[in-house]
Write an enzyme that holds these catalytic residues in place. Structure first.
Site, mmCIF file in Angstrom:
data_model
loop_
_atom_site.group_PDB
_atom_site.id
_atom_site.type_symbol
_atom_site.label_atom_id
_atom_site.label_comp_id
_atom_site.label_asym_id
_atom_site.label_seq_id
_atom_site.Cartn_x
_atom_site.Cartn_y
_atom_site.Cartn_z
ATOM 1 N N ASP A 199 -9.208 3.704 -4.883
ATOM 2 C CA ASP A 199 -9.083 4.084 -6.435
ATOM 3 C C ASP A 199 -7.892 4.747 -6.822
ATOM 4 O O ASP A 199 -7.428 5.714 -6.220
ATOM 5 C CB ASP A 199 -10.352 5.112 -6.769
ATOM 6 C CG ASP A 199 -10.619 5.180 -8.077
ATOM 7 O OD1 ASP A 199 -9.811 4.637 -9.008
ATOM 8 O OD2 ASP A 199 -11.614 5.820 -8.340
ATOM 9 N N ASP A 218 -8.494 -0.425 -11.883
ATOM 10 C CA ASP A 218 -7.729 0.655 -10.854
ATOM 11 C C ASP A 218 -8.612 0.877 -9.584
ATOM 12 O O ASP A 218 -8.241 1.833 -8.944
ATOM 13 C CB ASP A 218 -7.231 1.859 -11.540
ATOM 14 C CG ASP A 218 -8.426 2.797 -11.834
ATOM 15 O OD1 ASP A 218 -9.682 2.351 -11.980
ATOM 16 O OD2 ASP A 218 -8.489 3.770 -12.088
ATOM 17 N N GLU A 219 -9.393 0.167 -9.205
ATOM 18 C CA GLU A 219 -10.263 0.291 -8.130
ATOM 19 C C GLU A 219 -10.818 -0.884 -7.496
ATOM 20 O O GLU A 219 -11.072 -2.012 -8.199
ATOM 21 C CB GLU A 219 -11.567 1.275 -8.438
ATOM 22 C CG GLU A 219 -12.315 0.893 -9.291
ATOM 23 C CD GLU A 219 -13.467 1.879 -9.531
ATOM 24 O OE1 GLU A 219 -14.100 2.673 -8.743
ATOM 25 O OE2 GLU A 219 -13.723 1.972 -10.825
HETATM 26 MG MG MG Z 1 -8.990 5.610 -10.758
#
Ligand code: MG
Length: 396
Positions: free
Chosen positions: A13, A103-104
């Site tokens: 993440d 974003d992960e």
């Molecule tokens: Mg993040």
């Protein structure tokens, strides 16, 4: 609790993603509190978070908490590009990657020990590769399940690595505040705290029936399972899936074309969001109708190339709906559904859709909208007549 599997699931993440991209691209912002806005706080650097600034907060409140913060406008193309570059590092790291948001991602490194090293070594290398190749900090949690890996990365932030070995899950989980559990939001945590249940361990000491009576059946059972580490979601990519669909029952009152378009807009939104989350794109848009005499009809349109863009799917859907209006008016509509089929996997489709300028903007916007909704709820952003217009109005 007997756990036989090794800890091979990584949850990776990016830290303060949008704000970190801004700090990467403008050296003057490094080490300083940065807010990506203006308007609602879309992201804040850790320097700003230290002052209590949080995503979703209004600009006024953020400025009061941290007057020295530098507020920069969002640059969606840069975030989309960074997300894609990080996805390449993920793909180089593990054969099984499930992107969970912009974003992960979850990665399963099972079976890679001889080639790439232990899961901890792989996670450390992943962090270094993202730093070197993309220039961004990323935190990784490693565990036997997706859920524990996700909670572990949350605990290790920022710029950290935390491995929860097989068998160590309950020791890790039980001291944590119950709100740290993925899916336990502030209102659920509040309900539990009101009854003296502060930690995951407190929840573990209660019967499932008690948790169900407080939280309802689904949430109560889920928390009970998690508190005993019996919630084992696997990392999977949905390659086997053939379509994405959603439908809405409309009752028997007659509907105007505008109302039906609004319903179609909501369905297109929901379906394309799920497609993007799964990294899939589709070419064929199917409009499904049920009428008041229980008869059914479908109308479909095949696009020149696969897409997961809300606007592209919605445009096709609107055309199908317009063509079907005489039938709808004659027979009375009781259900409207959409299906997107003829699916392709992530890479080809997204590369087609993501040039730096032009049509790529729409995809970047879609992803950013998904992100904001995921974090702040569906109502944080509503579609007006034109989503881009309302989006820019509210967030730029
Ligand atoms: Mg993040």
């Amino acid at each position: 609790v007997f756990v036989s599997r090794e800890a091979t699931i990584l949850h990776a993440d990016l830290d303060a993603f949008f704000a970190s991209v801004e700090q990467r691209d403008d050296p003057r912002l490094r080490g300083r509190p940065v807010i990506v806005g203006p308007g609602v706080v879309l992201a804040s650097s850790y320097e700003a978070k230290a002052h209590g600034v949080r995503s979703g907060m209004g600009a006024g409140k953020a400025r009061r908490l941290c007057p020295e913060a530098v507020v920069v406008p969002a640059r969606w193309e840069a975030y989309s590009e960074a997300s894609r570059a990080v996805s390449e590092v993920f793909a180089d790291t593990a054969p099984v990657v499930e992107k969970a948001s912009i974003d992960e991602a979850f990665l399963d490194v099972r079976g890679l020990e001889r080639i790439s090293g232990t899961p901890e070594q792989i996670a450390a290398r992943l962090r270094r590769d993202v730093r070197e190749r993309v220039g961004l900090p990323i935190t990784v949690g490693v565990a036997t399940t997706r859920l524990i890996a996700k909670i572990a990365s949350g605990e290790a932030k920022p710029d950290g690595l935390l491995v929860i070995p097989a068998g160590g899950e309950l020791d890790f989980l039980h001291p944590l505040p119950v709100g740290r559990v993925w899916g336990v939001g502030p209102s659920t945590a509040g309900k539990l705290n009101d009854r003296g249940i502060a930690t995951v361990g407190d929840a573990a000491r209660l019967d499932e029936a008690v948790l169900v009576s407080i939280l309802g059946r689904a949430a109560g059972r889920r928390l009970h399972a998690i508190a005993h580490n019996r919630h084992h979601g696997r990392v999977r990519t949905r390659r086997g899936r053939r379509s994405f669909g959603s439908q809405s029952a409309l009752g028997r009152s007659s509907r105007s074309r505008e109302e039906l378009e609004a319903v179609a807009g909501g369905l297109a939104d929901r379906v394309t969001r799920r497609m993007r989350a799964a990294g899939r794109a589709g070419r064929t848009v199917v409009l499904r109708l049920r009428f008041s005499d229980y008869s059914r009809a479908t109308r479909s349109h095949t696009l020149p190339r696969p897409t997961a863009q809300t606007t592209a799917i919605l445009t096709a859907l609107r055309a199908l709906l317009a063509a079907a209006m005489p039938m709808i008016e004659a027979r009375g509509i009781t259900l409207l559904g959409i299906t997107v089929t003829n699916l392709e996997g992530e890479r080809g489709a997204l590369q087609l859709e993501l040039p730096v300028d032009g049509p790529g903007r729409s995809h970047a916007l879609d992803e950013a909208v998904d992100e904001v909704r995921e974090r702040f709820g569906t109502d944080a952003m509503t579609r007006g007549g034109s989503r881009h217009a309302s989006f820019q109005h509210g967030f730029e």
